[in-house]
Design a protein around this motif. Sequence first.
Motif: not given
Length: 354
Positions: A125-126, A128-129, A132-133, A262
Amino acid sequence: MSATTEEPVAVILAGGQGSRLWPISRDRRPKQFQPVVGGRPLLTGTIERLSEIVDPARIHVSTRARFADAARETLGPVPPENLILEEDPAGPATAFALSIATLARRYGNAPALIAPSDHLITEDEAFNQASRDMLTQLDDSPESMVVLGAKPTGFDGSLGYIHTQGEGGPVEVITSFYEKPDPATIDELGDQGSLYWNTACYGVRVAKACDAYRAAMPLVFDTIEQFAADRPDVNGYRGAAIGGHELYPLLAAGMECLVVPRHLGWNDIGTWKRLQHVLVEQGLHSIGPAVQLECDDMLVASMDGRPIVTLGTSGLVVVTHDDAVYVLDKQGAMGAGPLEHLRALLASEREDLL
């Protein structure tokens, strides 16, 4: 070319040989097509992750023609005609150029995510986010290249690094890239800004990337674009190659490169040392079914599902495939010299075992 849309597209680079992880990674079926960690091929995991962001019909896989059968077996929802093939290994910059030329031909200036096939992501999820960013950033700065940077958890001289001025924030401007730097260089750069691991996950508007490659090396890229105008899934590209890092032509053309930094569970499992580190982090001592009793410092991998039983052994790598069982001294397996000597011997006597 299909109509230009704002829907994202993606390409997964899956043409590497993975020779540093032989014999888990075989000549006809390298590590990206193997269930190295997690019980599924690494390429399958990458496709599943990207499918949360990009329509699988718009995901493409770049690989070598000799790996086409292995790739088709692991494509899942990705259409087989979305393979982009090369006949000969020509390096990541050539694969990148061939990919963006193909995507631009089919989708115009669509935003694209470009990702390696063989990296391990433990925080989907991290990741994928962050992806998206990266796409959002391409809306804000469509002229730029965006790179996903992982905040380092320690020094690793076998990885690529991204350096920024350390301005902070969700996006930073990249000042330089460093491939496999030494500790002294890392210390110096760390005092002058921020450093991130280069995950080789990129976001770019494909037509803009093509413009940059065309400006930096017009003759070579013209050959690549001519090939992309045909059916790249039918025949493999065999033409002029581009050396060096895949981003160098973009930098040479003056494209701004940004990083989305990230904290995320990311590993490039390109070496035995890194693979062992990943397994230890997950509390594992083997890949596939295995029983170890009174053993120490073992790395066991059943790539064909056969149980492996070891008793009273230490410092070994044991790998099984359908056609062979490999037993290697761990230090020898992690050193390039002894491993290459064994591979050379097999190449002359039993090439089928490579």
